[in-house]
Design an enzyme around this catalytic site. Structure first.
Site, PDB file in Angstrom:
ATOM      1  N   HIS A 180      74.838  38.265  57.377  1.00 10.54           N
ATOM      2  CA  HIS A 180      75.960  38.880  56.647  1.00 10.54           C
ATOM      3  C   HIS A 180      75.425  39.522  55.390  1.00 10.54           C
ATOM      4  O   HIS A 180      74.518  38.987  54.743  1.00 10.54           O
ATOM      5  CB  HIS A 180      77.009  37.821  56.277  1.00 10.54           C
ATOM      6  CG  HIS A 180      78.342  38.424  55.961  1.00 10.54           C
ATOM      7  ND1 HIS A 180      78.650  38.926  54.715  1.00 10.54           N
ATOM      8  CD2 HIS A 180      79.423  38.633  56.726  1.00 10.54           C
ATOM      9  CE1 HIS A 180      79.874  39.403  54.738  1.00 10.54           C
ATOM     10  NE2 HIS A 180      80.374  39.247  55.938  1.00 10.54           N
TER      11      HIS A 180
ATOM     12  N   ASP B 147      82.215  36.130  63.356  1.00  6.15           N
ATOM     13  CA  ASP B 147      82.257  36.580  64.755  1.00  6.15           C
ATOM     14  C   ASP B 147      81.588  35.627  65.726  1.00  6.15           C
ATOM     15  O   ASP B 147      81.704  35.801  66.942  1.00  6.15           O
ATOM     16  CB  ASP B 147      81.591  37.965  64.858  1.00  6.15           C
ATOM     17  CG  ASP B 147      82.425  39.002  64.126  1.00  6.15           C
ATOM     18  OD1 ASP B 147      81.914  39.606  63.164  1.00  6.15           O
ATOM     19  OD2 ASP B 147      83.601  39.148  64.487  1.00  6.15           O
TER      20      ASP B 147
HETATM   21  C1  SDX Z   1      81.487  41.416  59.939  1.00  3.82           C
HETATM   22  O1  SDX Z   1      81.028  42.997  55.312  1.00  3.82           O
HETATM   23  C2  SDX Z   1      81.879  42.153  55.775  1.00  3.82           C
HETATM   24  O2  SDX Z   1      82.533  41.442  55.047  1.00  3.82           O
HETATM   25  C3  SDX Z   1      81.999  42.156  57.295  1.00  3.82           C
HETATM   26  C4  SDX Z   1      82.873  41.059  57.891  1.00  3.82           C
HETATM   27  C5  SDX Z   1      84.341  41.248  57.495  1.00  3.82           C
HETATM   28  O3  SDX Z   1      85.078  40.231  57.545  1.00  3.82           O
HETATM   29  O4  SDX Z   1      84.740  42.438  57.272  1.00  3.82           O
HETATM   30  O5  SDX Z   1      82.426  39.779  57.463  1.00  3.82           O
HETATM   31  C6  SDX Z   1      82.838  41.135  59.420  1.00  3.82           C
HETATM   32  O6  SDX Z   1      81.167  42.576  60.152  1.00  3.82           O
HETATM   33  C7  SDX Z   1      80.529  40.274  60.131  1.00  3.82           C
HETATM   34  C8  SDX Z   1      79.133  40.757  60.640  1.00  3.82           C
HETATM   35  C9  SDX Z   1      79.220  40.966  62.161  1.00  3.82           C
HETATM   36  N1  SDX Z   1      77.951  41.597  62.646  1.00  3.82           N
HETATM   37  C10 SDX Z   1      77.061  40.877  63.343  1.00  3.82           C
HETATM   38  O7  SDX Z   1      77.148  39.676  63.569  1.00  3.82           O
HETATM   39  C11 SDX Z   1      75.884  41.716  63.869  1.00  3.82           C
HETATM   40  C12 SDX Z   1      74.580  40.946  63.660  1.00  3.82           C
HETATM   41  N2  SDX Z   1      74.294  40.900  62.219  1.00  3.82           N
HETATM   42  C13 SDX Z   1      73.627  41.987  61.632  1.00  3.82           C
HETATM   43  O8  SDX Z   1      73.218  43.054  62.320  1.00  3.82           O
HETATM   44  C14 SDX Z   1      73.459  41.954  60.126  1.00  3.82           C
HETATM   45  O9  SDX Z   1      73.231  40.661  59.739  1.00  3.82           O
HETATM   46  C15 SDX Z   1      74.605  42.557  59.355  1.00  3.82           C
HETATM   47  C16 SDX Z   1      74.923  43.929  59.834  1.00  3.82           C
HETATM   48  C17 SDX Z   1      75.818  41.700  59.439  1.00  3.82           C
HETATM   49  C18 SDX Z   1      74.173  42.625  57.875  1.00  3.82           C
HETATM   50  O10 SDX Z   1      73.155  43.550  57.809  1.00  3.82           O
HETATM   51  P1  SDX Z   1      72.322  43.792  56.458  1.00  3.82           P
HETATM   52  O11 SDX Z   1      72.949  43.098  55.305  1.00  3.82           O
HETATM   53  O12 SDX Z   1      72.072  45.254  56.361  1.00  3.82           O
HETATM   54  O13 SDX Z   1      70.995  43.011  56.746  1.00  3.82           O
HETATM   55  P2  SDX Z   1      69.707  43.671  57.352  1.00  3.82           P
HETATM   56  O14 SDX Z   1      70.066  44.362  58.639  1.00  3.82           O
HETATM   57  O15 SDX Z   1      69.021  44.433  56.282  1.00  3.82           O
HETATM   58  O16 SDX Z   1      68.847  42.366  57.725  1.00  3.82           O
HETATM   59  C19 SDX Z   1      68.014  41.742  56.755  1.00  3.82           C
HETATM   60  C20 SDX Z   1      66.931  41.074  57.595  1.00  3.82           C
HETATM   61  C21 SDX Z   1      66.215  42.042  58.530  1.00  3.82           C
HETATM   62  O17 SDX Z   1      64.920  41.471  58.806  1.00  3.82           O
HETATM   63  P3  SDX Z   1      63.658  42.052  57.929  1.00  3.82           P
HETATM   64  O18 SDX Z   1      63.683  43.566  58.063  1.00  3.82           O
HETATM   65  O19 SDX Z   1      63.865  41.556  56.519  1.00  3.82           O
HETATM   66  O20 SDX Z   1      62.447  41.449  58.611  1.00  3.82           O
HETATM   67  O21 SDX Z   1      67.527  40.088  58.464  1.00  3.82           O
HETATM   68  C22 SDX Z   1      67.338  40.483  59.823  1.00  3.82           C
HETATM   69  C23 SDX Z   1      66.990  41.957  59.808  1.00  3.82           C
HETATM   70  O22 SDX Z   1      66.209  42.286  60.944  1.00  3.82           O
HETATM   71  N3  SDX Z   1      68.625  40.252  60.496  1.00  3.82           N
HETATM   72  C24 SDX Z   1      68.753  39.750  61.719  1.00  3.82           C
HETATM   73  C25 SDX Z   1      70.128  39.655  61.938  1.00  3.82           C
HETATM   74  N4  SDX Z   1      70.783  40.092  60.859  1.00  3.82           N
HETATM   75  C26 SDX Z   1      69.848  40.467  59.969  1.00  3.82           C
HETATM   76  N5  SDX Z   1      67.825  39.399  62.624  1.00  3.82           N
HETATM   77  C27 SDX Z   1      68.315  38.914  63.796  1.00  3.82           C
HETATM   78  N6  SDX Z   1      69.624  38.775  64.096  1.00  3.82           N
HETATM   79  C28 SDX Z   1      70.556  39.138  63.179  1.00  3.82           C
HETATM   80  N7  SDX Z   1      71.842  39.031  63.451  1.00  3.82           N
END
Ligand code: SDX
Length: 461
Positions: free
Chosen positions: A310, A368
């Site tokens: 998140h 989720d």
């Molecule tokens: C919602 O914003 C809100 O409030 C949203 C929400 C709401 O109520 O409106 O809470 C609802 O959208 C919840 C999120 C649902 N999405 C998912 O579950 C999809 C999976 N999660 C992600 O793709 C990710 O965590 C996000 C999109 C939620 C957040 O993305 P960020 O903040 O841009 O984080 P990032 O992509 O920069 O990740 C940081 C690191 C990366 O690794 P490094 O490059 O540092 O090595 O964490 C890793 C990412 O690769 N990472 C994950 C991951 N999420 C982040 N690795 C594996 N699985 C994951 N789910």
């Protein structure tokens, strides 16, 4: 602006100049540097891809402490509201700022109950969609189309604003259920005023004209809780979209429709559907969660642990905790086959929370991760999960949209950029352009030189 106090200033040294930028604080110890004069004072702008460090507004609606896993609507803890309130009570709280008294709540519920039918002409739209249409495509179109039936919304007149707020909250479940019926080739089931909001939705989803339908109270209460947990979440992607659309004076229906489109993305509201697909894939692959975790950690795989991570929560999402607990209760009572997926989800969570890859990146289950298991348990098909998210988030979108328009600093949203394209160059008349540049040719993958007058077969990817 009340509850927004000046704490002093930040000093910025840039291009040999030191500027002072006001520093403000809110009511929960958050601090922000006001850069509204930055460009004027320094000829510089800030850059913040994804706006991870940028506040778009001050807001008194929802407070999140991502480090402590706190979520409150208008100061009330999400745990209290999920346990004690009804969804329409929470909708009233978010939109009008206070919990309603019995008279206010019954008037609000009555206004909504009596507006749950959709204009007769709109029903024909549903038959124009293929049965394979994703319900989010129908929902966004129908919500925007409501502005055609209620043109008084176009100029956002205050005297009809409350009426349009009640109309959109009242009609979104009907539109959602009708799109589901359309997808399974069944007749539309009209709303029934004697039922409450969630009972009505479940009946419109699952009843058939040929027999009585009794709504399962466990399913209705589980849905009520899910809608409350999704009702608002400060400046997330779809809420920011609603604010930006509304900042141009677009009407309420058009702004909400824009938010629905943003929510559809699988990184945002589409994640709940992606979680169920992921759990099914693991189950069909023998249930080996450690193998899946290895795939996720291998960046080349491009596989993400959906429902984890998140932008704001760097601790457990409090909504996920509530949903995890509810999974056991609901599945025990509704007795569907959701248990195998729940067991896989719990194993996956346990494996991830003990794995440095996730711990170092502070990746925890978000809202989720478990919501889809409950929705599936009460019979909601997975391509309707994001629609349920939209029904829940609607009061939050409305509250945020109203707050934006009533803000003393209200102005159209128009971010800046840093240009990185070509510098000035002269126009080259067609005849003088002997050959397309190599770069353009490689992008268009033109085979050989196009001969004059020959029909060019371009393989554009
Ligand atoms: C919602 O914003 C809100 O409030 C949203 C929400 C709401 O109520 O409106 O809470 C609802 O959208 C919840 C999120 C649902 N999405 C998912 O579950 C999809 C999976 N999660 C992600 O793709 C990710 O965590 C996000 C999109 C939620 C957040 O993305 P960020 O903040 O841009 O984080 P990032 O992509 O920069 O990740 C940081 C690191 C990366 O690794 P490094 O490059 O540092 O090595 O964490 C890793 C990412 O690769 N990472 C994950 C991951 N999420 C982040 N690795 C594996 N699985 C994951 N789910």
């Amino acid at each position: 602006m009340k509850n927004y106090t000046k704490l002093g200033h930040a000093e910025l040294k840039v291009l040999g100049k030191t500027v002072k930028l006001p520093l403000y604080g809110g009511t929960e110890d958050e601090k922000g540097i006001d850069i509204s004069q930055l460009r004027e004072q320094t000829a510089c702008i800030t850059l913040d891809p994804g706006y991870a460090n940028t506040g778009s507004c001050t807001s008194g609606i929802t407070f999140i402490d991502g480090e402590k896993g706190i979520l409150r609507y208008r100061g009330y803890a999400i745990e209290d509201l999920a346990k004690n309130a009804s969804f329409l009570e929470v909708a009233y709280l978010l939109i009008y700022g206070e919990l309603p008294n019995p008279t206010q709540l019954s008037a609000f519920v009555n206004k909504i109950t009596r507006r749950s039918m959709i204009p007769e002409g709109m029903k024909r739209f549903f038959h124009g969609y293929p049965e394979s249409a994703h319900p989010m495509s129908i929902l966004s179109a129908m919500i925007c189309s409501l502005s055609a039936y209620y043109p008084d919304c176009i100029h956002n007149h205050p005297e009809t604003m409350d009426l349009n707020i009640c109309r959109i909250i009242a009609k979104i479940p009907s539109i959602a259920a009708f799109s589901y019926k359309q997808s399974i080739g069944q007749p539309i089931i009209e709303p029934m005023n004697k039922l409450n909001y969630t009972e009505n939705f479940l009946r419109m989803m699952f009843a058939v004209p040929t027999e009585e339908y009794d709504v399962d109270p466990v399913a209705a209460r589980a849905l009520e809780m899910i809608l409350i947990l999704h009702a608002d979440h400060e400046q997330n992607c779809s809420t920011s979209t609603v604010r930006i659309a509304g900042s141009s004076q677009a009407n309420l229906y058009a702004s909400i429709s824009a938010g629905i489109c943003a929510l559809w993305g699988y990184l945002h509201g589409g994640a709940n559907q992606a979680v169920i697909d992921m759990l099914r894939q693991i189950r069909n692959d023998g249930g080996d969660v450690k193998k899946f975790i290895r795939q996720v950690k291998d960046k080349k795989s491009g596989v993400r642990l959906m429902g984890f991570g998140h932008r704001v929560y760097k601790n457990y999402d409090p909504r996920a905790s509530i949903l995890k607990k509810a999974c056991d209760d609901v599945l025990a009572k509704v007795g569907t086959d959701g248990r195998p997926l729940l067991d896989i989800a719990k194993k996956l969570e346990n494996a991830a929370l003990h794995d440095d890859y996730f711990v170092e990146r502070k990746l925890y289950p978000n809202v989720d991760f478990y919501s889809g298991i409950i929705l599936r348990g009460i019979g909601i098909p997975s391509d309707m999960f994001t629609v349920i998210f939209a029904i829940g988030r609607l009061p939050g979108w409305i509250a945020q949209w109203l707050e934006m328009r009533e803000s003393p600093t209200f102005r159209i949203a128009r971010p800046r950029q840093i240009y990185t394209g070509n510098n000035l160059r002269k126009y080259v008349p067609l005849k003088k352009r002997e050959t397309l540049s190599k770069k353009v040719a490689s992008i268009l993958k033109i085979k050989g030189e196009p001969k004059a007058k020959e029909k060019v077969e371009w393989s554009r990817q």
